[in-house]
Design an enzyme around this catalytic site. Structure first.
Site, PDB file in Angstrom:
ATOM      1  N   SER A   1      -3.988   4.352  -6.776  1.00 26.19           N
ATOM      2  CA  SER A   1      -2.567   4.351  -6.674  1.00 26.19           C
ATOM      3  C   SER A   1      -2.018   4.357  -7.394  1.00 26.19           C
ATOM      4  O   SER A   1      -1.556   5.205  -8.019  1.00 26.19           O
ATOM      5  CB  SER A   1      -2.235   3.443  -5.075  1.00 26.19           C
ATOM      6  OG  SER A   1      -1.389   3.562  -4.516  1.00 26.19           O
TER       7      SER A   1
ATOM      8  N   ASP B   1      -2.254  12.318   2.559  1.00 23.68           N
ATOM      9  CA  ASP B   1      -1.810  11.017   2.455  1.00 23.68           C
ATOM     10  C   ASP B   1      -0.604  11.018   2.314  1.00 23.68           C
ATOM     11  O   ASP B   1       0.256  11.744   1.845  1.00 23.68           O
ATOM     12  CB  ASP B   1      -2.690  11.490   0.527  1.00 23.68           C
ATOM     13  CG  ASP B   1      -2.320   9.895   0.413  1.00 23.68           C
ATOM     14  OD1 ASP B   1      -1.851   8.682   0.593  1.00 23.68           O
ATOM     15  OD2 ASP B   1      -2.781   9.430  -0.754  1.00 23.68           O
TER      16      ASP B   1
ATOM     17  N   HIS C   1      -5.236   7.946   2.499  1.00 27.58           N
ATOM     18  CA  HIS C   1      -4.214   7.012   1.292  1.00 27.58           C
ATOM     19  C   HIS C   1      -5.297   5.555   1.115  1.00 27.58           C
ATOM     20  O   HIS C   1      -5.764   4.924   1.403  1.00 27.58           O
ATOM     21  CB  HIS C   1      -2.982   6.263   0.990  1.00 27.58           C
ATOM     22  CG  HIS C   1      -2.773   5.326   0.486  1.00 27.58           C
ATOM     23  ND1 HIS C   1      -2.548   6.259  -1.036  1.00 27.58           N
ATOM     24  CD2 HIS C   1      -2.484   4.232  -0.932  1.00 27.58           C
ATOM     25  CE1 HIS C   1      -2.169   5.924  -2.316  1.00 27.58           C
ATOM     26  NE2 HIS C   1      -1.768   4.555  -1.914  1.00 27.58           N
TER      27      HIS C   1
END
Length: 407
Positions: free
Chosen positions: A216, A342, A371
């Protein structure tokens, strides 16, 4: 290829053995259940379970991945009852098993008087790489408010443990219970702390192969670092999961009503809680009352992050934080995994065309996975597709990395 008839027959046998009374006790009820199940299974196999898209301009890199990382070409079967992106994103932190990992903590000082907390998993008991001086080392970068205790980090440590590798988790300033010594935290664009960590780990074990994995925001930071350093990095290769490629597009996606309700507001409160813990240090230069009123990540970044790192506006910060603009400058092998569904990194923002221009970059794009989700299996408490890809890639680079550069 899964045989639909075989699966349907197995499902029928299971239902007949489990369901004994009521509606399902009749042939009509059982036929209805089997019909619905077969229809759903047919839909799942035809529309949900798909091979990922592999984007790799470098022929040597593509061949390397296809030979040593079967996950990039195998069909990804998301958890059959939880394949939608937002559901996977929400479920993983609650359902994923957390392997027990014993870390050794180290604090290193920064040039401006701050400190960074590193959590080492040395893996000293392994028999594959008993020499600590040459034991492969993986630097792990958690997400926005993540630490070394996140399930996805623990699983990467677990996979590295099996391979005999050492891991070191880079905890951002002021995270994981650490005190903030100076009025400075962290962001996706400023790579100074990451450079200090990479140089420190490299100098501690100069003969050990060194890689990095970012998740991320940690992936955004790692990509921005690689784009700025080019060949001037001691890293042998890197792998990135669920990176937000274009910060404005990510912010727009997270501000959609459902995404704001499910993700944005919660993460904003996490960020506020994190900085409020250091209020006595930060309020010297920030109006913390204004910062604490932010309702979105964009508002928080506008009032806090962009100001802290000296950007004229939030737009300037978001442009500098977006790895899509630096992808062309990456000069070591990097594998990047994203899902099209996502909410944090929308599929249309994945820089496919830019990746096609750089032989050092490979994208693996799944249709589903959310995600940092990528759940698979009926009860996905153990490893995920993301974990399998991580293990295969780092092992391939350590053992066969020279093949990447073979034309």
């Amino acid at each position: 290829m899964i045989n639909l008839q075989v699966l349907t027959r197995e499902l029928s046998i299971y239902l007949e053995s489990q369901v004994r009374v009521g509606l399902f006790g009749s042939g009509v009820g059982l036929s209805l259940v089997l019909g619905v199940s077969a229809a759903y299974l047919c839909y799942y196999l035809s529309s949900i379970a798909k091979k990922p898209r592999l984007v790799a301009a470098g022929e040597a890199f593509r061949t390397f991945l296809e030979q040593h990382c079967p996950a990039v070409t195998d069909t990804y079967y998301p958890t059959i009852w939880c394949w939608e992106g937002r559901a996977q994103t929400l479920l993983r932190p609650f359902i994923a098993h957390k392997p027990i990992v014993q870390y050794t903590n180290e604090r290193i000082k920064t040039a401006d008087g701050g400190q960074i907390s590193l959590d080492w998993f040395n893996n000293d008991v392994n028999t594959l790489y008993p020499d600590i001086g040459t034991r492969p080392t993986i630097i792990l970068l958690p997400g926005l408010t993540g630490t070394s205790g996140e399930s996805y980090i623990l699983h990467m440590v677990q996979q590295s443990k099996i391979l005999g590798y050492r891991c070191v988790v880079f905890n951002n300033r002021g995270i994981a219970g650490e005190d903030l010594l100076t009025p400075r935290t962290y962001c996706a664009s400023n790579t100074e702390d990451l450079e200090a960590v990479i140089n420190h780990v490299s100098s501690t074990y100069p003969c050990a192969p060194l890689m990095a994995a970012g998740v991320s925001m940690g992936g955004m930071l790692l990509l921005n670092y690689l784009g700025r350093t080019g060949q001037g990095t001691p890293l042998k290769a890197a792998v990135v999961f669920s990176a937000g490629w274009n910060a404005p597009e990510s912010a727009d996606s997270l501000e959609k009503p459902v995404n704001w309700l499910l993700f944005n507001y919660y993460l904003t409160t996490c960020l506020q809680s994190s900085v409020n813990r250091h209020r006595h240090v930060l309020e010297k230069i920030f109006n913390m009352d204004v910062v604490m009123k932010a309702k979105t990540i964009r508002e928080f970044d506008k009032q806090f992050t962009s100001v802290m790192f000296g950007y004229p506006s939030i737009d300037d910060y978001y442009k500098d934080a977006s790895p899509c603009y630096k992808l062309k400058s990456v000069e070591i092998p990097v594998l990047c995994l994203n899902a099209l569904d996502d909410a944090f990194s929308p599929g249309h923002a994945i820089p496919i065309e830019s990746a096609k221009q750089n032989p050092n970059v490979a994208l693996v794009i799944t249709s589903f996975g959310g995600h940092i989700g990528f759940l698979e299996g009926i009860w996905p408490r153990q490893h995920t597709y993301m974990d399998r890809l991580f293990k295969q890639f780092v092992q391939a680079v350590i053992e066969h990395g020279r093949e990447i550069h073979t034309t």
